[in-house]
Structures are given as structure tokens and as C-alpha cells.
Design a protein around this motif. Structure first.
Motif, mmCIF file in Angstrom:
data_model
loop_
_atom_site.group_PDB
_atom_site.id
_atom_site.type_symbol
_atom_site.label_atom_id
_atom_site.label_comp_id
_atom_site.label_asym_id
_atom_site.label_seq_id
_atom_site.Cartn_x
_atom_site.Cartn_y
_atom_site.Cartn_z
ATOM 1 N N ALA A 38 0.805 -1.218 0.000
ATOM 2 C CA ALA A 38 0.000 0.000 0.000
ATOM 3 C C ALA A 38 0.840 1.271 0.000
ATOM 4 O O ALA A 38 0.311 2.353 -0.282
ATOM 5 C CB ALA A 38 -0.938 -0.002 1.211
ATOM 6 N N VAL A 39 2.129 1.159 0.294
ATOM 7 C CA VAL A 39 2.986 2.343 0.371
ATOM 8 C C VAL A 39 3.086 3.029 -0.995
ATOM 9 O O VAL A 39 3.039 4.257 -1.096
ATOM 10 C CB VAL A 39 4.378 1.978 0.908
ATOM 11 C CG1 VAL A 39 5.321 3.178 0.818
ATOM 12 C CG2 VAL A 39 4.280 1.485 2.348
ATOM 13 N N GLY A 40 3.220 2.230 -2.066
ATOM 14 C CA GLY A 40 3.320 2.814 -3.396
ATOM 15 C C GLY A 40 2.083 3.603 -3.780
ATOM 16 O O GLY A 40 2.178 4.789 -4.160
ATOM 17 N N ILE A 60 12.456 -1.398 -1.350
ATOM 18 C CA ILE A 60 11.335 -2.143 -1.911
ATOM 19 C C ILE A 60 10.845 -1.366 -3.122
ATOM 20 O O ILE A 60 10.627 -0.155 -3.040
ATOM 21 C CB ILE A 60 10.193 -2.297 -0.896
ATOM 22 C CG1 ILE A 60 10.688 -2.958 0.397
ATOM 23 C CG2 ILE A 60 9.039 -3.099 -1.496
ATOM 24 C CD1 ILE A 60 9.672 -2.922 1.523
ATOM 25 N N VAL A 61 10.697 -2.048 -4.248
ATOM 26 C CA VAL A 61 10.139 -1.415 -5.440
ATOM 27 C C VAL A 61 8.706 -1.892 -5.596
ATOM 28 O O VAL A 61 8.453 -3.095 -5.710
ATOM 29 C CB VAL A 61 10.957 -1.759 -6.699
ATOM 30 C CG1 VAL A 61 10.382 -1.024 -7.914
ATOM 31 C CG2 VAL A 61 12.428 -1.372 -6.508
ATOM 32 N N VAL A 62 7.776 -0.934 -5.560
ATOM 33 C CA VAL A 62 6.346 -1.247 -5.633
ATOM 34 C C VAL A 62 5.849 -0.833 -7.015
ATOM 35 O O VAL A 62 5.806 0.352 -7.341
ATOM 36 C CB VAL A 62 5.567 -0.510 -4.529
ATOM 37 C CG1 VAL A 62 4.106 -0.938 -4.532
ATOM 38 C CG2 VAL A 62 6.194 -0.758 -3.160
ATOM 39 N N HIS A 63 5.471 -1.817 -7.818
ATOM 40 C CA HIS A 63 5.007 -1.559 -9.185
ATOM 41 C C HIS A 63 3.494 -1.347 -9.158
ATOM 42 O O HIS A 63 2.722 -2.299 -9.071
ATOM 43 C CB HIS A 63 5.383 -2.722 -10.092
ATOM 44 C CG HIS A 63 6.863 -2.912 -10.242
ATOM 45 N ND1 HIS A 63 7.601 -2.288 -11.225
ATOM 46 C CD2 HIS A 63 7.753 -3.638 -9.510
ATOM 47 C CE1 HIS A 63 8.876 -2.627 -11.114
ATOM 48 N NE2 HIS A 63 8.999 -3.449 -10.071
ATOM 49 N N VAL A 64 3.103 -0.070 -9.227
ATOM 50 C CA VAL A 64 1.702 0.316 -9.047
ATOM 51 C C VAL A 64 1.017 0.465 -10.399
ATOM 52 O O VAL A 64 1.513 1.197 -11.273
ATOM 53 C CB VAL A 64 1.614 1.642 -8.269
ATOM 54 C CG1 VAL A 64 0.154 2.044 -8.048
ATOM 55 C CG2 VAL A 64 2.355 1.541 -6.936
ATOM 56 N N PRO A 65 -0.121 -0.178 -10.610
ATOM 57 C CA PRO A 65 -0.861 0.006 -11.863
ATOM 58 C C PRO A 65 -1.475 1.406 -11.930
ATOM 59 O O PRO A 65 -2.002 1.908 -10.930
ATOM 60 C CB PRO A 65 -1.932 -1.078 -11.816
ATOM 61 C CG PRO A 65 -2.104 -1.383 -10.364
ATOM 62 C CD PRO A 65 -0.767 -1.157 -9.721
ATOM 63 N N VAL A 74 2.909 -5.663 -8.069
ATOM 64 C CA VAL A 74 4.085 -6.519 -7.948
ATOM 65 C C VAL A 74 5.104 -5.845 -7.031
ATOM 66 O O VAL A 74 5.425 -4.662 -7.202
ATOM 67 C CB VAL A 74 4.715 -6.810 -9.323
ATOM 68 C CG1 VAL A 74 5.982 -7.648 -9.172
ATOM 69 C CG2 VAL A 74 3.709 -7.535 -10.219
ATOM 70 N N LEU A 75 5.598 -6.602 -6.063
ATOM 71 C CA LEU A 75 6.601 -6.105 -5.111
ATOM 72 C C LEU A 75 7.940 -6.761 -5.377
ATOM 73 O O LEU A 75 8.027 -7.975 -5.560
ATOM 74 C CB LEU A 75 6.179 -6.443 -3.680
ATOM 75 C CG LEU A 75 4.940 -5.760 -3.116
ATOM 76 C CD1 LEU A 75 4.551 -6.401 -1.802
ATOM 77 C CD2 LEU A 75 5.210 -4.284 -2.904
ATOM 78 N N GLU A 76 8.984 -5.952 -5.360
ATOM 79 C CA GLU A 76 10.350 -6.452 -5.414
ATOM 80 C C GLU A 76 11.059 -6.048 -4.123
ATOM 81 O O GLU A 76 11.214 -4.852 -3.852
ATOM 82 C CB GLU A 76 11.107 -5.870 -6.603
ATOM 83 C CG GLU A 76 10.631 -6.307 -7.957
ATOM 84 C CD GLU A 76 11.504 -5.717 -9.056
ATOM 85 O OE1 GLU A 76 12.463 -6.381 -9.489
ATOM 86 O OE2 GLU A 76 11.226 -4.571 -9.457
ATOM 87 N N ILE A 92 10.346 -11.635 -5.154
ATOM 88 C CA ILE A 92 9.236 -11.018 -5.884
ATOM 89 C C ILE A 92 7.931 -11.732 -5.556
ATOM 90 O O ILE A 92 7.892 -12.965 -5.488
ATOM 91 C CB ILE A 92 9.473 -11.088 -7.408
ATOM 92 C CG1 ILE A 92 10.799 -10.407 -7.780
ATOM 93 C CG2 ILE A 92 8.318 -10.442 -8.170
ATOM 94 C CD1 ILE A 92 11.160 -10.577 -9.251
ATOM 95 N N MET A 93 6.871 -10.947 -5.355
ATOM 96 C CA MET A 93 5.541 -11.524 -5.205
ATOM 97 C C MET A 93 4.490 -10.494 -5.566
ATOM 98 O O MET A 93 4.777 -9.287 -5.640
ATOM 99 C CB MET A 93 5.319 -12.043 -3.779
ATOM 100 C CG MET A 93 5.362 -11.005 -2.711
ATOM 101 S SD MET A 93 5.098 -11.772 -1.079
ATOM 102 C CE MET A 93 5.704 -10.468 -0.011
ATOM 103 N N SER A 94 3.290 -10.961 -5.807
ATOM 104 C CA SER A 94 2.165 -10.095 -6.172
ATOM 105 C C SER A 94 1.184 -9.989 -5.013
ATOM 106 O O SER A 94 0.876 -10.983 -4.363
ATOM 107 C CB SER A 94 1.443 -10.641 -7.407
ATOM 108 O OG SER A 94 2.244 -10.538 -8.550
#
Length: 397
Positions: free
Chosen positions: A110-112, A145-150, A175-177, A377-379
Motif C-alpha cells: 500500500a505504500v506505493g 522495496i520497489v512497488v510496481h503500481v498500476p 508486484v513487489l520487489e 518477488i511476489m504479487s
């Protein structure tokens, strides 16, 4: 007799993964709570409704579980090449205590979205449609942490058809890295991912006996044991554990012994002030079971079963940080997690938990005599539940 009026603090109530918590911008907090210390802790406890001897959080925003007694503080990043700093507080339910010793992998999701929606990202950087990678500095543990936000039409996309076991409704996939998730400072191993240097240790637990254990510090310090060694099958649900006080006592003894062996605490008494870490998880080979939703999880669809405890209780699904530890340990041949999954080399694992299944990927390497992992990595998914302000009595902190 006069009473202090309530004060209003801007806040957002968000779900991230299988957790939810109260999110704050650092600058919105009262001045004395903008820095670490008793005032900040007292404020967050009052927001959540702790300590609550009734264990209900009726007079606060908490949900009286480890998954819902959480607060997050976000600020513009102090680190180069990062967008925001993210600080996480796990609020104890029945004691006056906030644990700052680790991260919440679920709320990391939720941070992203929070960072984008609250102006921490220049709108000019956002695509009209697609995804945006928010680079987050996890301040509790000093990790990226890289947060890939749509993104849809220039804004965070929250709705979608991604289903996450442990969450009732579908949402947009995030997707979280977790970059370089192994710890760099704590423990007797001087920052090694395996603090003792061993894939499997003989862990002496007072009152329980000697257990085989994999002690790992990736995502969050975690003590893995075999379910069979403590009389379980690895298919247990929350009532099987959480309604058994003797079982909870044994599992806490294992946690304390693991914390001592990992060098996280110096005396058993210190464990009381470090409730969030380490985690305890027990593993077993893949077995068909019925999840808490009533859905049958087939053994053929998973690699192993894992059950994990958070804040002294069996988690209803799986903590995100513990999932990182599971994925990392599964990628290292010879750990208990790897052996439960069938052994050998692997870059991803799907495990069964009380609410269903979760897939996490990690690629471990053996370099200069030590195991390392570049990222896991996980979703997950996230959603704003409510936004506006929380109110607390002005003299509560």
C-alpha cells in the motif's frame, strides 16, 4: 474538572495484502510525534485503541489481530534514488508497546499507491496508463522495496480481477520487489543471511527439547521448524493453534530460543519487548487440506505447506515478509523449507497457508562461502478503505 478536547490528524485507512493499517504523512503528525519516542508511541497506541485488556480494540482503529494493529508513517525520502521513506509500527494489542523492529511486507504493497495519491510523486512522472515503480526506503530495516503500481488515466488503479487468498474481493495486482532482502547488521552472523552459518541447526528449546531449525534473516528474521517435530501436519488453521494455550506457549519458547541463537536478543526477558521479530514458521510436505474459506487446496497445486505465527498467534494467511523468508529459504538447497518442498534448486515456490496459496520467487547464490539473494518477488493488492482524519484526545500522548 476539565478534559482535553480531541485533536484531528489527517490519515488514510488502507488494506495492503492481507493486512490493514492507519497511514500518516509524517508532516501531518503533531510536532512531538514527528520524532521517535514515547509521544509517538503513545499517539499510535491511542489511534489503534491499545492497550486493550478486552482484546477488542473497540475504542480505536485496530482490529484486535496482528494483521490489523498497524500504523505506517510516510515521508519524502532521505535516501538517493528513492521516492519515500516508509516507517512501520506494529502495535501490541494488550500491552503498552509499539514494535519497530521489522517491516510489514503486506502493508509495503500500500505504500506505493499512498505515495502517488498523496503527492510524493511528481504527476509528470506518471504514465497515463501502465505501471509506475515507486522506490521505497524501508526505514525500519534499511532496505529498498520497489512497488510496481498500476496506473489508469494518470491515477492509481485500485480495482481489478487479481485474487489474493486471504482477501475477500479482487483488486488490481501490484508486484513487489524486495531488493537484497537479507539483513546487514543484526545477529551473531554479522549480517549474514544465515546468522549461524548453518543450513540446519539443532535448536535447544527449554521445556520442549532439541529441534531441527533453519534460522534465516531475509525479509524478516524467521525460525523455521518441521511441523512433524512439534506434532503438527502443516495443514492447521487458526483455531487449531490459537485456542491451545499450551501450544502457543511452546511456540513462543521456540521463538525465544531462535532469537537467542540468532543473536537478536541477549536474554530471554528481552523477547517481551521484541514481539514482532523473529517469526516462527513450521513447514511440511505438500498435503491436501481445506482452507479457512472452505476451498480445498490440492497437494498437486503447491510445493509445501507453511504455517507462521505473528505476535504470538497463528496468522490467518501469511505475512509478506515471512513469504520473502520462505521463498529465499526454498531457493537454498538443504534448508528445512527447501527439503519440505522436495529439495533441489528452485527460483520460485508456491506454498499453502491457512487461507489458500501464495507464490513467491527468489534466486539465491552461493558467493564466497555465503548465501545471498538479490531480490524476492511476489504479487499482492492494496486499496484505500477510508480517508480523512482520525481523532484522539489531546492529552493521550
Amino acid at each position: 474538572m476539565t478534559h482535553a478536547p480531541q485533536i484531528r490528524i489527517p490519515a488514510t485507512y488502507m488494506r495492503g495484502g492481507t493486512s490493514k493499517g492507519v497511514f500518516f504523512r509524517l508532516d501531518d503528525l503533531p510536532e512531538r510525534a514527528q520524532v521517535p519516542g514515547p509521544a509517538r508511541d503513545a499517539l499510535l497506541m491511542r489511534v489503534i485503541g491499545s492497550p486493550d485488556p478486552y482484546g477488542k480494540h473497540t475504542d480505536g482503529m485496530g482490529g484486535a489481530t496482528s494483521s490489523t494493529s498497524k500504523c505506517v508513517i510516510i515521508s519524502k525520502s532521505t535516501q538517493p534514488d528513492h521516492d519515500v521513506d516508509y516507517l512501520y509500527g506494529q502495535v501490541s494489542i494488550d500491552t503498552a508497546f509499539v514494535d519497530w523492529s521489522g517491516n510489514c511486507g503486506n502493508l509495503s504493497t500500500a505504500v506505493g499507491p499512498f505515495a502517488i495519491a498523496n503527492g510524493f510523486i511528481d504527476p509528470a512522472r506518471l504514465p497515463k496508463d501502465g505501471t509506475f515503480a515507486v522506490r521505497v526506503w524501508q526505514a525500519n530495516i534499511g532496505k529498498t522495496i520497489v512497488v510496481h503500481v498500476p496506473i489508469a488515466n494518470g491515477e492509481v488503479q485500485e480495482t481489478g480481477d487479481f485474487e489474493l487468498d486471504g482477501v475477500t474481493f479482487p483488486a488490481a495486482e501490484i508486484v513487489l520487489e524486495f531488493l537484497d532482502p537479507a539483513d546487514e547488521g543484526e545477529g551473531q552472523g554479522g549480517g549474514a543471511m544465515l546468522p549461524t552459518g548453518n543450513l540446519v541447526d539443532d535448536l535447544e528449546v527449554p521445556g520442549v527439547g532439541t529441534l531441527k531449525a533453519t534460522l534465516i534473516d531475509a525479509g524478516i528474521p524467521t525460525v523455521f521448524i518441521n511441523a512433524a517435530d512439534i506434532g503438527y501436519t502443516g495443514t492447521e488453521l487458526q483455531p487449531d493453534i490459537n485456542e491451545d494455550k499450551a501450544a502457543l506457549s511452546r511456540l513462543e519458547a521456540i521463538r525465544v530460543a531462535g532469537a537467542l541463537r540468532m543473536g537478536l536478543i541477549r536474554t530471554p526477558e528481552e523477547a517481551a519487548s521484541r514481539q514482532h521479530t523473529p517469526k516462527v514458521a513450521f513447514v511440511a510436505p505438500a498435503t491436501t487440506y481445506t482452507a479457512s474459506s472452505g476451498r480445498v487446496i490440492e497437494a498437486a497445486g503447491i510445493d509445501l505447506n507453511v504455517r507462521a505465527l505473528s505476535m504470538g498467534k497463528l496468522h490467518h494467511a501469511m505475512m509478506g515478509t515471512a513469504a520473502v523468508a520462505i521463498g529465499t529459504a526454498a531457493a537454498i538447497p538443504g534448508t528445512l523449507v527447501n527439503l519440505a518442498a522436495g529439495g533441489g534448486e528452485r527460483t520460485a515456490v508456491r506454498f499453502g497457508h491457512p487461507s489458500g496459496t501464495l507464490r513467491v520467487g527468489a534466486e539465491a547464490r552461493h558467493v564466497d562461502g555465503q548465501w545471498t539473494v538479490a531480490k524476492a518477488i511476489m504479487s499482492r493488492s492494496a486499496r484505500v478503505l477510508m480517508e480523512g482524519a482520525v481523532r484522539v484526545p489531546g492529552d493521550a500522548f
